[in-house]
Structure formats: structure tokens, C-alpha cells
Scaffold this motif. Structure first.
Motif, PDB file in Angstrom:
ATOM      1  N   SER A 110       0.966  -1.251  -0.182  1.00 40.83           N
ATOM      2  CA  SER A 110       0.271   0.527  -0.101  1.00 40.83           C
ATOM      3  C   SER A 110       0.702   1.337  -0.148  1.00 40.83           C
ATOM      4  CB  SER A 110      -1.213  -0.392   1.087  1.00 40.83           C
ATOM      5  OG  SER A 110      -0.207  -0.343   2.586  1.00 40.83           O
ATOM      6  N   ARG A 112       0.243   5.629   0.879  1.00 43.88           N
ATOM      7  CA  ARG A 112      -0.291   6.347   1.670  1.00 43.88           C
ATOM      8  C   ARG A 112      -0.089   8.106   0.248  1.00 43.88           C
ATOM      9  NH1 ARG A 112       2.653   7.661   6.899  1.00 43.88           N
ATOM     10  NH2 ARG A 112       2.048   9.250   6.470  1.00 43.88           N
ATOM     11  N   ALA A 121      -4.882   9.424   1.349  1.00 47.27           N
ATOM     12  CA  ALA A 121      -5.607   7.673   1.583  1.00 47.27           C
ATOM     13  C   ALA A 121      -4.400   6.962   1.541  1.00 47.27           C
ATOM     14  CB  ALA A 121      -6.471   7.880   0.298  1.00 47.27           C
ATOM     15  N   THR A 122      -5.369   6.100   1.993  1.00 44.87           N
ATOM     16  CA  THR A 122      -4.158   5.072   1.703  1.00 44.87           C
ATOM     17  C   THR A 122      -4.809   3.709   0.709  1.00 44.87           C
ATOM     18  OG1 THR A 122      -2.696   5.123   4.893  1.00 44.87           O
ATOM     19  CG2 THR A 122      -2.878   3.287   3.053  1.00 44.87           C
ATOM     20  N   ILE A 123      -3.888   3.937  -0.165  1.00 41.32           N
ATOM     21  CA  ILE A 123      -4.288   3.025  -1.132  1.00 41.32           C
ATOM     22  C   ILE A 123      -3.440   1.162  -1.376  1.00 41.32           C
ATOM     23  CG2 ILE A 123      -4.694   3.271  -4.046  1.00 41.32           C
ATOM     24  CD1 ILE A 123      -4.268   5.968  -3.660  1.00 41.32           C
ATOM     25  N   ASP A 127      -4.418  -2.105  -5.968  1.00 44.69           N
ATOM     26  CA  ASP A 127      -5.497  -1.180  -7.761  1.00 44.69           C
ATOM     27  C   ASP A 127      -4.339  -1.131  -8.288  1.00 44.69           C
ATOM     28  OD1 ASP A 127      -7.356  -1.736  -5.716  1.00 44.69           O
ATOM     29  OD2 ASP A 127      -7.331   0.553  -5.528  1.00 44.69           O
ATOM     30  N   TYR A 156      -9.415   6.773 -11.529  1.00 35.22           N
ATOM     31  CA  TYR A 156      -8.825   5.313 -11.964  1.00 35.22           C
ATOM     32  C   TYR A 156     -10.239   5.167 -13.344  1.00 35.22           C
ATOM     33  CZ  TYR A 156      -7.810   3.609  -7.009  1.00 35.22           C
ATOM     34  OH  TYR A 156      -7.222   2.915  -6.049  1.00 35.22           O
ATOM     35  N   LYS A 168     -15.977   3.768  -2.205  1.00 33.11           N
ATOM     36  CA  LYS A 168     -14.503   3.535  -1.350  1.00 33.11           C
ATOM     37  C   LYS A 168     -13.656   3.534  -2.407  1.00 33.11           C
ATOM     38  CE  LYS A 168     -14.294  -0.842  -2.294  1.00 33.11           C
ATOM     39  NZ  LYS A 168     -13.322  -3.011  -1.566  1.00 33.11           N
ATOM     40  N   TYR A 169     -13.645   4.121  -3.374  1.00 29.71           N
ATOM     41  CA  TYR A 169     -12.901   4.261  -4.842  1.00 29.71           C
ATOM     42  C   TYR A 169     -12.591   5.700  -4.691  1.00 29.71           C
ATOM     43  CZ  TYR A 169     -12.462  -0.853  -5.699  1.00 29.71           C
ATOM     44  OH  TYR A 169     -12.368  -1.846  -5.653  1.00 29.71           O
ATOM     45  N   HIS A 171     -12.818   8.495  -2.594  1.00 29.71           N
ATOM     46  CA  HIS A 171     -11.896   8.197  -1.259  1.00 29.71           C
ATOM     47  C   HIS A 171     -10.298   8.461  -2.369  1.00 29.71           C
ATOM     48  CE1 HIS A 171     -15.557   9.626   1.425  1.00 29.71           C
ATOM     49  NE2 HIS A 171     -15.947   7.956   0.542  1.00 29.71           N
ATOM     50  N   ARG A 172      -9.949   7.524  -2.783  1.00 35.54           N
ATOM     51  CA  ARG A 172      -8.928   7.114  -3.065  1.00 35.54           C
ATOM     52  C   ARG A 172      -8.320   8.057  -4.249  1.00 35.54           C
ATOM     53  NH1 ARG A 172      -9.134   0.798  -3.507  1.00 35.54           N
ATOM     54  NH2 ARG A 172     -10.161   0.250  -1.220  1.00 35.54           N
TER      55      ARG A 172
END
Length: 183
Positions: A110, A112, A121-123, A127, A156, A168-169, A171-172
Motif C-alpha cells: 500500500s 499513503r 488516503a491509503t491505497i 489497485d 481510476y 470506497k474508490y 476516496h482514493r
């Protein structure tokens, strides 16, 4: 003829072995968790758009990218919608997974992502592996600035993957991205 003392012989051998060991370059490390030659990444000549720091394969790294450095990794574009704009837009940037690969962080789980306004955001990097996630620098051919979600925006490909049309995506999608911290 004088006899050499055994201790002096051992010390001489040890220093000789150390000199040989220091002269042998470390093996190049690729995707199996081994670092690439970070010295091959170009030094930023322009404004730094992205800083990446943290630990990769047991080493601390700190890498800075300007636009040319990111473009050297590769340019891609995607057409997609966002939760913040009407209609579909064309985004251009560099694939997140390609940046991770360039710094030898293929095995990091992951990151940050931190924005200029301190949003973070932690991704999961899964992904990046599964989708063509961009660190986008332009939208519809116009370079983004801090006033319009730039200099980088994590984007994305929602149009290509219906499962990405989930909060949830959203927020990334870190806009005004300037820093990635690896664990």
C-alpha cells in the motif's frame, strides 16, 4: 630469512578479501523484490510534481519526479467519468504501477497518497496492478494546476470497470497529489 607472523598473514588476507568484496558491484535487482538502479532515474530539472519516500526492499528511498521524469516512465491516457465533473473526460499521465516499478516498489502492499491540502488516503497497490490507475497531469488536453485538482490527480478508469463506481474508490482519487509514502 625472517618468518612472518601468522596474525599478520591473516590480517593481510582479511583486508585483501574486503577490498575484493567492495570492488564487486551489488547485483541488479528487478521485480522479485530487488531494487532497480535508482541512479538511472533522471534528476528533476523542472518543478517537482511528485515525491516518493519510504522503504523498498529493506532500503530507505527518496525520489523526486518532475513532469519530464514522469513522462520518461511512460505516458498513457484514459477516458473516464469522475464524481466531481459532468460527462467523460480524457486524462493523461503515467500509470501508477509503472512509477512503482521504476522505483523498485513492485512488492509494496500500500501507499499513503498525500495532497497539497493535507488530505491523504491509503491505497492498496493491488489497485495499481489490477486497473490502469493514472497519476494524471492533464484533463482534456489542459495541464492541471493546484486550482483545478493538479498538479497530479490519481484517476481510476471507472468507465472500463463498473466495480470502480463505488465510494470506497472515490476516496482514493487524491487530487493535488504531491507525495507518496511507502510503509
Amino acid at each position: 630469512m625472517r618468518r612472518r607472523r601468522p596474525l599478520l598473514v591473516l590480517i593481510s588476507l582479511a583486508f585483501g578479501m574486503l577490498a575484493v568484496a567492495l570492488a564487486i558491484p551489488a547485483p541488479s535487482q528487478g521485480a522479485a523484490g530487488v531494487l532497480p538502479d535508482l541512479l538511472k532515474l533522471p534528476e528533476p530539472q523542472g518543478d517537482v510534481l511528485l515525491e516518493v519516500s519510504g522503504r523498498v526492499a529493506q532500503r530507505s528511498i527518496s525520489v523526486k519526479f518532475d513532469r519530464a521524469g514522469l513522462e520518461a516512465i511512460g505516458r498513457r491516457s484514459i477516458t473516464t467519468t469522475t464524481a466531481w465533473n459532468d460527462g467523460a473526460h480524457v486524462f493523461e499521465g503515467v500509470l501508477a504501477r509503472d512509477v512503482m516499478h521504476a522505483i523498485g516498489a513492485d512488492d509494496v502492499e500500500s501507499v499513503r497518497a498525500i495532497a497539497l491540502n493535507e488530505y491523504e488516503a491509503t491505497i492498496p497497490t493491488s489497485d495499481f496492478a489490477k486497473y490502469n490507475v493514472l497519476f494524471a497531469w492533464s484533463m482534456d488536453g489542459k495541464q492541471m494546476t493546484a486550482r483545478d485538482k493538479g498538479p497530479l490527480w490519481i484517476v481510476y478508469p471507472k468507465l472500463d470497470h463498473p466495480e470502480l463506481r463505488d465510494d470506497k474508490y472515490d476516496h482514493r482519487w487524491v487530487w493535488q497529489l504531491y507525495r507518496l509514502i511507502l510503509p
